[in-house]
Design a protein around this motif. Structure first.
Motif, short mmCIF file in Angstrom:
data_model
loop_
_atom_site.label_atom_id
_atom_site.label_comp_id
_atom_site.label_asym_id
_atom_site.label_seq_id
_atom_site.Cartn_x
_atom_site.Cartn_y
_atom_site.Cartn_z
N PHE A 80 0.89 -1.24 0.11
CA PHE A 80 0.10 -0.15 0.02
C PHE A 80 0.61 1.43 0.28
O PHE A 80 0.62 2.49 -0.91
CB PHE A 80 -0.55 -0.09 0.90
N TYR A 81 1.97 1.49 0.86
CA TYR A 81 2.83 2.37 1.09
C TYR A 81 3.58 2.63 -0.58
O TYR A 81 4.35 3.93 -0.57
CB TYR A 81 3.44 1.90 2.19
N PHE A 82 3.42 2.01 -1.72
CA PHE A 82 3.86 2.09 -2.78
C PHE A 82 3.42 3.65 -3.59
O PHE A 82 3.27 3.74 -4.22
CB PHE A 82 4.49 1.04 -3.88
N GLY A 83 2.29 3.38 -2.82
CA GLY A 83 1.20 4.45 -3.77
C GLY A 83 1.19 6.01 -3.29
O GLY A 83 1.52 6.72 -4.25
N PHE A 84 1.97 5.69 -2.01
CA PHE A 84 2.59 7.67 -1.65
C PHE A 84 4.01 7.51 -3.06
O PHE A 84 4.41 9.16 -3.31
CB PHE A 84 3.12 7.37 -0.57
N PHE A 85 4.37 7.13 -3.10
CA PHE A 85 5.54 7.01 -4.33
C PHE A 85 4.96 7.00 -5.50
O PHE A 85 5.54 8.18 -7.48
CB PHE A 85 7.03 6.24 -4.69
N LEU A 86 3.57 6.28 -6.13
CA LEU A 86 3.61 5.83 -7.38
C LEU A 86 1.91 6.72 -7.76
O LEU A 86 1.23 6.48 -8.98
CB LEU A 86 3.85 4.44 -7.41
N GLY A 87 1.56 7.29 -6.64
CA GLY A 87 0.31 7.89 -6.49
C GLY A 87 -0.81 6.41 -6.53
O GLY A 87 -0.74 5.82 -6.39
N PHE A 88 -2.07 6.61 -6.23
CA PHE A 88 -3.24 6.00 -6.42
C PHE A 88 -4.40 5.63 -7.32
O PHE A 88 -4.27 6.67 -8.02
CB PHE A 88 -3.08 5.98 -4.79
N LEU A 89 -4.56 4.54 -7.44
CA LEU A 89 -5.89 4.06 -8.13
C LEU A 89 -7.68 4.09 -7.45
O LEU A 89 -7.32 2.85 -6.08
CB LEU A 89 -5.91 3.27 -9.54
N ARG A 90 -8.23 4.32 -7.74
CA ARG A 90 -10.00 4.82 -6.64
C ARG A 90 -9.80 2.80 -7.09
O ARG A 90 -9.79 2.01 -7.84
CB ARG A 90 -11.16 5.29 -7.42
N SER A 91 -10.68 2.38 -5.99
CA SER A 91 -11.08 0.69 -6.40
C SER A 91 -12.21 0.42 -6.89
O SER A 91 -13.26 1.41 -6.92
CB SER A 91 -11.81 0.28 -4.99
N PRO A 92 -12.04 -0.12 -7.99
CA PRO A 92 -12.90 -0.47 -8.64
C PRO A 92 -14.23 -1.06 -8.65
O PRO A 92 -15.20 -0.80 -9.08
CB PRO A 92 -12.98 -1.06 -9.51
N TYR A 93 -14.12 -1.91 -6.59
CA TYR A 93 -15.76 -2.42 -6.23
C TYR A 93 -16.32 -1.12 -5.17
O TYR A 93 -15.51 -0.58 -4.69
CB TYR A 93 -14.91 -3.34 -4.97
N SER A 94 -18.10 -1.82 -5.35
CA SER A 94 -18.46 -0.92 -3.98
C SER A 94 -18.30 -0.95 -2.75
O SER A 94 -17.52 -2.07 -2.51
CB SER A 94 -19.92 -1.32 -4.41
N HIS A 95 -18.47 0.64 -2.12
CA HIS A 95 -18.09 0.54 -0.56
C HIS A 95 -19.22 1.08 0.01
O HIS A 95 -19.47 0.81 1.21
CB HIS A 95 -17.05 1.79 -0.46
N GLN A 96 -20.23 -0.01 -0.15
CA GLN A 96 -22.02 0.09 0.44
C GLN A 96 -21.59 -1.05 1.58
O GLN A 96 -20.64 -1.87 0.79
CB GLN A 96 -22.83 -0.18 -0.85
N ILE A 97 -21.75 -0.87 2.73
CA ILE A 97 -22.07 -1.90 3.51
C ILE A 97 -22.29 -3.38 2.45
O ILE A 97 -21.62 -4.88 3.26
CB ILE A 97 -22.36 -1.86 4.61
N PHE A 98 -23.57 -3.43 1.92
CA PHE A 98 -24.13 -4.33 1.80
C PHE A 98 -23.24 -5.59 1.31
O PHE A 98 -22.88 -6.84 1.36
CB PHE A 98 -25.52 -4.80 1.44
N THR A 99 -22.80 -4.67 0.20
CA THR A 99 -21.87 -4.89 -1.49
C THR A 99 -20.90 -5.58 -1.17
O THR A 99 -19.86 -6.45 -1.20
CB THR A 99 -21.59 -4.06 -2.83
N ILE A 100 -19.84 -4.75 0.35
CA ILE A 100 -18.73 -5.39 0.63
C ILE A 100 -18.88 -6.82 1.62
O ILE A 100 -17.65 -7.83 1.01
CB ILE A 100 -17.80 -4.81 1.52
N ALA A 101 -20.40 -6.95 2.23
CA ALA A 101 -20.30 -8.28 2.94
C ALA A 101 -20.77 -9.76 1.94
O ALA A 101 -19.70 -10.43 1.97
CB ALA A 101 -21.64 -7.36 3.82
N LYS A 102 -21.20 -8.89 0.76
CA LYS A 102 -22.01 -9.75 -0.72
C LYS A 102 -20.48 -10.65 -1.34
O LYS A 102 -20.04 -11.13 -0.86
CB LYS A 102 -23.08 -9.36 -1.00
N ASN A 103 -19.07 -9.61 -1.61
CA ASN A 103 -17.88 -9.52 -2.12
C ASN A 103 -17.09 -10.63 -1.37
O ASN A 103 -16.66 -11.68 -1.55
CB ASN A 103 -18.02 -9.02 -2.62
N ILE A 104 -17.46 -10.23 -0.17
CA ILE A 104 -16.56 -11.01 0.95
C ILE A 104 -16.64 -12.48 1.28
O ILE A 104 -16.30 -13.52 0.85
CB ILE A 104 -16.02 -10.59 1.93
N PHE A 105 -17.75 -12.91 1.18
CA PHE A 105 -18.66 -13.81 1.35
C PHE A 105 -18.78 -14.62 0.38
O PHE A 105 -18.17 -16.03 0.54
CB PHE A 105 -20.89 -13.62 1.78
#
Length: 389
Positions: A80-105
């Motif tokens: 993750f800390y390499f992002g401070f050198f190279l920059g960051f990209l937004r996650s392509p996954y939804s971060h609504q609680i229900f969607t996160i739980a569904k994806n993980i499960f």
């Protein structure tokens, strides 16, 4: 566990893989979201019942679980800390609680099925490496995104297919054989620690380091190899070592970690100097096709002071070119450079502006860039005429 039960587990795994491939060939996406989920959930329940009924030799597990937890967390923190050198990209996954739980499960259902079956099968066939390898390959096929592979193959996207193989399948192979080895010294719980952290990182993190596909694939292949060395040559031997040997082992491990981190940081461009592969002979005899040059990043003020005969590395659209400055031109106070390859008959057509320049040549290493050259030729079906990174 008897031979009959082992055969049953193998045949069920083979059946799941076969169904996965057949439905993928027929573009039945319903499988991924419903049928496949249900099959692996039932398989999980079956394996948990079999595991509870099966006597498997008790390993000294706790030390491996805690060590896996520590090194996995360290790995993802560094990643993750390499992002401070190279920059960051937004996650392509939804971060609504229900969607996160569904994806993980959904992810963990497949992962648990794979790791339970791996543990049961490996723990009872330790003396038969052939069977273990065959079963590991079967588990690898379970995790491959077959519809994506087929879509790339069907559209004849040669580069996309290669990238998918290199970025997803080869790291998967490396990781799967690591897990198989860990099951010979510990159990599935040690592996699930890594698996769970990985799934949480993927679906919970809002940002990811902006690492190009080649370096991302490389670390995906090399990190499991590094974990394997830790488990095989450090963790499993520390109990029988004298204190002196343990200190020596820790020193060697520290040196290896620092060396690997330094090499990766250099390849990612975290330092003032950075490598570029040469894929043409336009600069013979200074350097040639297959060499890697090291250039030094320069500030705008330093670039304005460049003189004739300097070799600069600059961008032309999506390519990197490394040619010699043959003339410095000033037009209304704006400095531009005329460049030429030492082996070319005339100067380059376009002048190079300061904002195109990424650095100045300092040294080169012979031959080590040939893998990149061959990849470039494979994708372009011809030899390149300029240097590309």
């Amino acid at each position: 566990m008897g031979k009959t039960k082992q055969i049953v587990i193998f045949l069920i795994s083979l059946l799941l893989v076969t169904i996965q491939i057949v439905l993928a060939f027929n573009n039945i996406n319903f499988y991924t979201n419903t049928v496949g989920f249900a099959m692996f959930l039932i398989y999980d329940i079956y394996l948990i019942i079999k595991l509870n009924k099966t006597h498997i030799r008790n390993f000294n597990r706790n030390r491996y679980i805690s060590r896996m937890l520590i090194i996995t967390l360290i790995y993802y923190i560094i990643y993750f800390y390499f992002g401070f050198f190279l920059g960051f990209l937004r996650s392509p996954y939804s971060h609504q609680i229900f969607t996160i739980a569904k994806n993980i499960f959904n992810s963990l259902v497949l992962i648990l099925a794979i790791e339970l079956s791996r543990y049961i099968y490996v723990s009872k066939n330790k003396d038969n490496k052939f069977i273990i390898v065959i079963f590991t390959i079967l588990l690898i096929i379970m995790e491959i995104n077959i519809p994506q592979v087929l879509s790339l193959y069907n559209v004849n996207d040669k580069e996309g297919l290669f990238k998918y193989i290199f970025q997803h399948i080869l790291p998967l192979i490396s990781l799967s054989f690591l897990f198989t080895y860990i099951d010979t010294i510990s159990n599935y719980k040690t592996i699930m620690v890594y698996r769970i952290i990985t799934v949480l990182f993927i679906y919970i993190m809002p940002l990811f380091p902006n690492i190009n596909w080649f370096l991302d694939a490389s670390q995906g292949i090399l990190v499991p190899a590094f974990f394997f060395m830790l488990f095989k040559y450090v963790f499993t031997k520390q109990e029988n070592m004298s204190k002196r040997k343990v200190k020596s082992s820790r020193l060697s491990l520290t040196i290896a970690i620092v060396s690997m981190a330094t090499l990766v940081a250099f390849m990612l461009g975290a330092f003032k100097c950075e490598p570029v592969t040469i894929v043409s002979n336009s600069m013979l005899p200074t350097y040639s096709r297959g060499d890697v040059i090291i250039y030094e990043k320069m500030s705008s003020d330093d670039l304005k002071k460049l003189e004739k005969n300097s070799i600069i590395v600059y961008r032309v659209e999506n390519q990197m070119v490394a040619h010699r400055v043959v003339n410095v031109i000033q037009d209304n106070g704006i400095i531009k450079f005329q460049t030429k390859g030492d082996n070319n008959n005339g100067p380059d057509t376009d002048l190079v502006a300061i904002n195109q320049i990424v650095g100045v040549y300092r040294l080169h290493l012979k031959y080590i860039g040939y893998p990149s050259v061959w990849l470039n030729d494979f994708f372009n079906d011809e030899e390149a005429v300029v240097e590309t990174k």
